[in-house]
Design a protein around this motif. Structure first.
Motif, PDB file in Angstrom:
ATOM      1  N   LEU A  75       0.877  -1.162   0.000  1.00  0.00           N
ATOM      2  CA  LEU A  75       0.000   0.000   0.000  1.00  0.00           C
ATOM      3  C   LEU A  75       0.919   1.218   0.000  1.00  0.00           C
ATOM      4  N   MET A  76       0.590   2.203  -0.836  1.00  0.00           N
ATOM      5  CA  MET A  76       1.371   3.439  -0.918  1.00  0.00           C
ATOM      6  C   MET A  76       0.452   4.624  -0.673  1.00  0.00           C
ATOM      7  N   PHE A  77       1.017   5.661  -0.119  1.00  0.00           N
ATOM      8  CA  PHE A  77       0.283   6.892   0.160  1.00  0.00           C
ATOM      9  C   PHE A  77       1.122   8.019  -0.393  1.00  0.00           C
ATOM     10  N   GLU A  78       0.582   8.714  -1.417  1.00  0.00           N
ATOM     11  CA  GLU A  78       1.347   9.788  -2.058  1.00  0.00           C
ATOM     12  C   GLU A  78       0.405  10.773  -2.736  1.00  0.00           C
ATOM     13  N   PRO A  79       0.882  11.993  -3.025  1.00  0.00           N
ATOM     14  CA  PRO A  79       0.015  12.987  -3.647  1.00  0.00           C
ATOM     15  C   PRO A  79      -0.586  12.487  -4.966  1.00  0.00           C
ATOM     16  N   SER A  80      -1.842  12.797  -5.202  1.00  0.00           N
ATOM     17  CA  SER A  80      -2.498  12.443  -6.460  1.00  0.00           C
ATOM     18  C   SER A  80      -1.669  12.974  -7.623  1.00  0.00           C
ATOM     19  N   GLY A  81      -1.550  12.174  -8.660  1.00  0.00           N
ATOM     20  CA  GLY A  81      -0.788  12.574  -9.827  1.00  0.00           C
ATOM     21  C   GLY A  81       0.673  12.192  -9.782  1.00  0.00           C
ATOM     22  N   THR A  82       1.128  11.602  -8.678  1.00  0.00           N
ATOM     23  CA  THR A  82       2.524  11.182  -8.574  1.00  0.00           C
ATOM     24  C   THR A  82       2.758   9.969  -9.471  1.00  0.00           C
ATOM     25  N   ARG A  83       3.730  10.063 -10.346  1.00  0.00           N
ATOM     26  CA  ARG A  83       4.044   8.978 -11.281  1.00  0.00           C
ATOM     27  C   ARG A  83       4.832   7.880 -10.573  1.00  0.00           C
ATOM     28  N   SER A  84       4.482   6.637 -10.847  1.00  0.00           N
ATOM     29  CA  SER A  84       5.103   5.489 -10.185  1.00  0.00           C
ATOM     30  C   SER A  84       6.586   5.340 -10.512  1.00  0.00           C
ATOM     31  N   THR A  85       7.036   5.955 -11.580  1.00  0.00           N
ATOM     32  CA  THR A  85       8.456   5.917 -11.941  1.00  0.00           C
ATOM     33  C   THR A  85       9.152   7.231 -11.629  1.00  0.00           C
ATOM     34  N   GLY A  86       8.511   8.048 -10.810  1.00  0.00           N
ATOM     35  CA  GLY A  86       9.128   9.269 -10.312  1.00  0.00           C
ATOM     36  C   GLY A  86       9.226  10.399 -11.325  1.00  0.00           C
TER      37      GLY A  86
END
Length: 132
Positions: free
Chosen positions: A101-112
């Motif tokens: 499970l990950m928690f990050e700002p909406s729109g954050t790309r999984s490859t950074g």
């Protein structure tokens, strides 16, 4: 707004793709995402945001690289959490498979914001998919 509980075990059973996160909830401007992991991800960095991980099942490793090139690996098991600080190069992997499970700002790309080398075929460079 669809205010229904989401059972994470049931949600994970709806897809098999690895490193292809599904959005299970939104909290303010953040996504709560789940994913299956297997094998290596790609070295990448999120310049402006931390990345929170919770291991739901299996073993999940996160290699970290400092600015001087020194590397270390953090090993997480079921129930463990870890935050990769913004601006830190990291490479997730799951040698025998895991669910996270990950928690990050909406729109954050999984490859950074930046990544090293080609993105492997099994890694989905995405801002998350709706859970169907």
């Amino acid at each position: 707004m669809d205010a229904r509980p989401v059972n994470l075990t049931e949600a994970l059973a709806t897809f098999d793709d690895v490193y292809s996160p599904r959005i299970v909830a939104s909290v303010n401007d953040y996504d709560v995402r789940i994913a299956h992991a297997a094998g290596d991800h790609v070295w990448h960095v999120h310049d402006d945001t931390d990345e929170f991980f919770l291991v739901l099942d299996g073993r999940f490793d996160i290699a970290l690289r400092t600015a001087d090139g020194t590397e270390r690996t953090v090993t997480l098991r079921r129930g463990d959490t870890f935050v990769v600080p913004k601006g830190t190069e990291h490479k997730p992997s799951a040698p025998n498979g895991a669910s996270i499970l990950m928690f990050e700002p909406s729109g954050t790309r999984s490859t950074g914001d930046r990544h090293e080398g080609e993105i492997p075929h099994h890694v989905d460079s995405t801002t998350g998919h709706d859970l169907t």
